[in-house]
Design a protein around this motif. Structure first.
Motif, PDB file in Angstrom:
ATOM      1  N   LEU A  23       5.119   2.753  -6.120  1.00 13.95           N
ATOM      2  CA  LEU A  23       5.608   1.852  -5.079  1.00 13.95           C
ATOM      3  C   LEU A  23       4.620   0.759  -4.688  1.00 13.95           C
ATOM      4  O   LEU A  23       4.983  -0.170  -3.960  1.00 13.95           O
ATOM      5  CB  LEU A  23       5.990   2.650  -3.827  1.00 13.95           C
ATOM      6  CG  LEU A  23       7.222   3.549  -3.923  1.00 13.95           C
ATOM      7  CD1 LEU A  23       7.450   4.266  -2.592  1.00 13.95           C
ATOM      8  CD2 LEU A  23       8.462   2.765  -4.323  1.00 13.95           C
ATOM      9  N   THR A  24       3.399   0.848  -5.160  1.00 12.50           N
ATOM     10  CA  THR A  24       2.366  -0.097  -4.752  1.00 12.50           C
ATOM     11  C   THR A  24       2.751  -1.546  -5.026  1.00 12.50           C
ATOM     12  O   THR A  24       2.474  -2.437  -4.218  1.00 12.50           O
ATOM     13  CB  THR A  24       1.031   0.231  -5.463  1.00 12.50           C
ATOM     14  OG1 THR A  24       0.589   1.521  -5.036  1.00 12.50           O
ATOM     15  CG2 THR A  24      -0.036  -0.793  -5.111  1.00 12.50           C
ATOM     16  N   ASP A  25       3.386  -1.795  -6.155  1.00 16.29           N
ATOM     17  CA  ASP A  25       3.720  -3.178  -6.531  1.00 16.29           C
ATOM     18  C   ASP A  25       5.089  -3.633  -6.024  1.00 16.29           C
ATOM     19  O   ASP A  25       5.516  -4.749  -6.316  1.00 16.29           O
ATOM     20  CB  ASP A  25       3.672  -3.324  -8.059  1.00 16.29           C
ATOM     21  CG  ASP A  25       2.263  -3.180  -8.608  1.00 16.29           C
ATOM     22  OD1 ASP A  25       1.315  -3.498  -7.865  1.00 16.29           O
ATOM     23  OD2 ASP A  25       2.116  -2.734  -9.759  1.00 16.29           O
ATOM     24  N   ASP A  26       5.756  -2.787  -5.258  1.00 15.57           N
ATOM     25  CA  ASP A  26       7.048  -3.168  -4.692  1.00 15.57           C
ATOM     26  C   ASP A  26       6.806  -4.069  -3.481  1.00 15.57           C
ATOM     27  O   ASP A  26       6.220  -3.631  -2.488  1.00 15.57           O
ATOM     28  CB  ASP A  26       7.809  -1.905  -4.259  1.00 15.57           C
ATOM     29  CG  ASP A  26       9.219  -2.214  -3.757  1.00 15.57           C
ATOM     30  OD1 ASP A  26       9.456  -3.338  -3.270  1.00 15.57           O
ATOM     31  OD2 ASP A  26      10.074  -1.317  -3.836  1.00 15.57           O
ATOM     32  N   PRO A  27       7.235  -5.337  -3.515  1.00 17.09           N
ATOM     33  CA  PRO A  27       6.940  -6.249  -2.408  1.00 17.09           C
ATOM     34  C   PRO A  27       7.614  -5.873  -1.098  1.00 17.09           C
ATOM     35  O   PRO A  27       7.209  -6.354  -0.035  1.00 17.09           O
ATOM     36  CB  PRO A  27       7.444  -7.605  -2.923  1.00 17.09           C
ATOM     37  CG  PRO A  27       8.440  -7.277  -3.975  1.00 17.09           C
ATOM     38  CD  PRO A  27       7.969  -6.007  -4.606  1.00 17.09           C
ATOM     39  N   THR A  28       8.629  -5.014  -1.144  1.00 17.45           N
ATOM     40  CA  THR A  28       9.284  -4.601   0.099  1.00 17.45           C
ATOM     41  C   THR A  28       8.557  -3.428   0.760  1.00 17.45           C
ATOM     42  O   THR A  28       8.886  -3.061   1.892  1.00 17.45           O
ATOM     43  CB  THR A  28      10.752  -4.206  -0.143  1.00 17.45           C
ATOM     44  OG1 THR A  28      10.804  -3.019  -0.936  1.00 17.45           O
ATOM     45  CG2 THR A  28      11.506  -5.324  -0.839  1.00 17.45           C
ATOM     46  N   ILE A  29       7.603  -2.848   0.066  1.00 15.09           N
ATOM     47  CA  ILE A  29       6.769  -1.780   0.629  1.00 15.09           C
ATOM     48  C   ILE A  29       5.465  -2.415   1.091  1.00 15.09           C
ATOM     49  O   ILE A  29       4.615  -2.799   0.284  1.00 15.09           O
ATOM     50  CB  ILE A  29       6.494  -0.660  -0.401  1.00 15.09           C
ATOM     51  CG1 ILE A  29       7.815  -0.117  -0.960  1.00 15.09           C
ATOM     52  CG2 ILE A  29       5.667   0.446   0.249  1.00 15.09           C
ATOM     53  CD1 ILE A  29       8.735   0.492   0.064  1.00 15.09           C
ATOM     54  N   ILE A  30       5.291  -2.541   2.393  1.00 13.77           N
ATOM     55  CA  ILE A  30       4.162  -3.273   2.947  1.00 13.77           C
ATOM     56  C   ILE A  30       2.871  -2.471   2.847  1.00 13.77           C
ATOM     57  O   ILE A  30       1.786  -3.029   2.702  1.00 13.77           O
ATOM     58  CB  ILE A  30       4.438  -3.664   4.411  1.00 13.77           C
ATOM     59  CG1 ILE A  30       5.805  -4.378   4.513  1.00 13.77           C
ATOM     60  CG2 ILE A  30       3.334  -4.550   4.961  1.00 13.77           C
ATOM     61  CD1 ILE A  30       5.949  -5.593   3.605  1.00 13.77           C
ATOM     62  N   GLY A  31       2.975  -1.156   2.918  1.00 15.58           N
ATOM     63  CA  GLY A  31       1.780  -0.326   2.804  1.00 15.58           C
ATOM     64  C   GLY A  31       2.152   1.142   2.723  1.00 15.58           C
ATOM     65  O   GLY A  31       3.200   1.560   3.222  1.00 15.58           O
ATOM     66  N   ILE A  32       1.297   1.935   2.063  1.00 13.83           N
ATOM     67  CA  ILE A  32       1.504   3.387   1.952  1.00 13.83           C
ATOM     68  C   ILE A  32       0.186   4.088   2.235  1.00 13.83           C
ATOM     69  O   ILE A  32      -0.863   3.732   1.679  1.00 13.83           O
ATOM     70  CB  ILE A  32       1.992   3.795   0.545  1.00 13.83           C
ATOM     71  CG1 ILE A  32       3.260   3.048   0.154  1.00 13.83           C
ATOM     72  CG2 ILE A  32       2.226   5.307   0.477  1.00 13.83           C
ATOM     73  CD1 ILE A  32       3.720   3.335  -1.266  1.00 13.83           C
ATOM     74  N   ASP A  33       0.225   5.101   3.094  1.00 13.40           N
ATOM     75  CA  ASP A  33      -0.953   5.920   3.375  1.00 13.40           C
ATOM     76  C   ASP A  33      -0.598   7.388   3.176  1.00 13.40           C
ATOM     77  O   ASP A  33       0.510   7.821   3.529  1.00 13.40           O
ATOM     78  CB  ASP A  33      -1.445   5.701   4.810  1.00 13.40           C
ATOM     79  CG  ASP A  33      -2.005   4.304   5.020  1.00 13.40           C
ATOM     80  OD1 ASP A  33      -2.922   3.930   4.275  1.00 13.40           O
ATOM     81  OD2 ASP A  33      -1.513   3.597   5.919  1.00 13.40           O
ATOM     82  N   ILE A  34      -1.536   8.134   2.604  1.00 12.37           N
ATOM     83  CA  ILE A  34      -1.338   9.564   2.365  1.00 12.37           C
ATOM     84  C   ILE A  34      -2.222  10.356   3.322  1.00 12.37           C
ATOM     85  O   ILE A  34      -3.418  10.086   3.456  1.00 12.37           O
ATOM     86  CB  ILE A  34      -1.663   9.932   0.909  1.00 12.37           C
ATOM     87  CG1 ILE A  34      -0.716   9.198  -0.054  1.00 12.37           C
ATOM     88  CG2 ILE A  34      -1.552  11.445   0.698  1.00 12.37           C
ATOM     89  CD1 ILE A  34      -1.056   9.402  -1.527  1.00 12.37           C
ATOM     90  N   PHE A  35      -1.617  11.348   3.998  1.00 13.68           N
ATOM     91  CA  PHE A  35      -2.341  12.224   4.919  1.00 13.68           C
ATOM     92  C   PHE A  35      -2.194  13.655   4.427  1.00 13.68           C
ATOM     93  O   PHE A  35      -1.097  14.091   4.079  1.00 13.68           O
ATOM     94  CB  PHE A  35      -1.773  12.099   6.332  1.00 13.68           C
ATOM     95  CG  PHE A  35      -1.805  10.692   6.885  1.00 13.68           C
ATOM     96  CD1 PHE A  35      -2.888  10.244   7.630  1.00 13.68           C
ATOM     97  CD2 PHE A  35      -0.744   9.821   6.638  1.00 13.68           C
ATOM     98  CE1 PHE A  35      -2.903   8.960   8.136  1.00 13.68           C
ATOM     99  CE2 PHE A  35      -0.761   8.527   7.139  1.00 13.68           C
ATOM    100  CZ  PHE A  35      -1.853   8.094   7.885  1.00 13.68           C
ATOM    101  N   HIS A  36      -3.302  14.411   4.402  1.00 18.01           N
ATOM    102  CA  HIS A  36      -3.278  15.776   3.876  1.00 18.01           C
ATOM    103  C   HIS A  36      -3.507  16.776   5.006  1.00 18.01           C
ATOM    104  O   HIS A  36      -4.484  16.681   5.746  1.00 18.01           O
ATOM    105  CB  HIS A  36      -4.341  15.940   2.793  1.00 18.01           C
ATOM    106  CG  HIS A  36      -4.226  17.218   2.009  1.00 18.01           C
ATOM    107  ND1 HIS A  36      -3.081  17.581   1.338  1.00 18.01           N
ATOM    108  CD2 HIS A  36      -5.113  18.230   1.803  1.00 18.01           C
ATOM    109  CE1 HIS A  36      -3.269  18.734   0.731  1.00 18.01           C
ATOM    110  NE2 HIS A  36      -4.493  19.153   1.011  1.00 18.01           N
TER     111      HIS A  36
END
Length: 331
Positions: A23-36
């Motif tokens: 999803l990183t290169d999807d322009p409609t996805i502004i940001g993604i963060d992973i929490f463990h």
């Protein structure tokens, strides 16, 4: 859309990494963060800060931890749950207005999981009124009537949808046509009627921000805008305004496209671009060196859209043109 992914096991963390990578290169996805781990604490901190939360964990864990955080279907983020073997991904909360159903389908494509969607309108092949609002960036004035309208759709009845003249392109949308009786209107807002129930839908301000190299051609600018709108699955007619920085105010290619599309152009002064502060927007060292600012298209779109605006399409390059899209409520 800003996405938070919460994981518990090693398998779930690996799945999260796969989703992030795709999803990183999807322009409609502004940001993604992973929490463990630390599910309860993490949910409290991210629930109002992200548009979508994906929990790769048992459904029960997610349900027990979000129940005290819920407010309304128009304010709560999309919430998805996925098992850590990647067999099923469930649209759990805010399937329509929050976009959980659509992102569920996307995650299923990436991981090979079975998408589980239980909203009645979708199951019956209808476009819920909150889905319509999400699709075309409309605010819902009286959401207490959503249930009555969507229930009518499920019963295969057809509410009356009054469509503003500038949105006549909606008449070509097969999903809308199969769900509503459409009537042209000379009003600025949409109106939905069924029996005694009425809903007003107010279009959000939809702004294209543009940056471009010097002497960019009209064809390149037009192609860039069209490509961005195609990605958003919207026609060019949905655009309310095009915006750029004052260093591009005389750029012929931009001016010609603005004239062709018959859309207003807003020029953002350099001082406003310099003083612009928006967490997470793309920054260019080249633009900083040349103009003393970190970017053009994203801040131009956000500033022109106004207070409380947000990106729905992050900075993306198209053959010498950069495009970003911001929307904001017209309060």
């Amino acid at each position: 859309m800003k996405i938070a992914i919460i994981t518990i096991t090693k398998n779930s963390r690996d799945l999260a990494s796969k989703i992030l990578e795709n999803l990183t290169d999807d322009p409609t996805i502004i940001g993604i963060d992973i929490f463990h781990k630390n599910v309860k604490k993490t949910l409290k901190s991210v629930f109002r800060e992200y548009d979508c939360i994906i929990g790769i964990m048992a459904t029960g864990i997610m349900v027990r931890n979000i129940c005290g955080l819920l407010e309304s279907k128009l304010e709560d983020p999309a919430v998805l749950v996925m098992d850590d073997s990647g067999k099923h991904v469930i649209s759990l909360l805010s399937g329509h207005f929050g976009g959980a159903n659509e992102i569920t389908k996307r995650i299923a494509e990436i991981t090979g999981a079975d998408p589980v969607i239980t909203t009645a309108t979708d199951v019956h092949g209808k476009l819920g009124i909150d889905s319509l609002a999400k699709k075309y960036y409309l605010d819902i004035e009286n959401p207490d009537k959503i249930k009555e309208i969507n229930s009518a759709l499920v019963r295969d009845e057809f509410p009356e949808l009054f469509v503003p003249s500038r949105f006549e392109f909606i008449f070509d949308d097969p999903q809308v046509n199969s769900s509503y009786n459409l009537t042209k209107s000379n009003k600025n807002d949409f109106k939905v009627l069924f029996g005694d129930s009425e809903i007003i839908l107010r279009p959000k301000k939809f702004v294209i921000g543009i940056g471009a190299r010097k002497d960019i051609s009209k064809e390149n600018v037009q192609s860039a805008i069209t490509s961005a709108m195609n990605t958003l699955k919207l026609p060019v007619q949905r655009i309310d305004m095009i915006s750029t920085g004052e260093m591009k105010r005389n750029e012929k290619g931009i001016l010609e496209v603005v004239s062709k599309f018959d859309i207003s152009l807003k020029i953002i002064h350099l001082d406003k671009l310099k003083n612009f502060n928006y967490r997470g927007y793309s920054k260019s060292s080249f633009v900083k060196k040349k103009f003393g600012i970190y970017g053009v298209c994203e801040p131009a779109a956000l500033i022109a859209a106004g207070n409380d605006s947000e990106l729905v399409f992050k900075k993306t390059s198209f053959n010498g043109v950069t495009i970003a899209v911001a929307v904001a409520s017209n309060d």
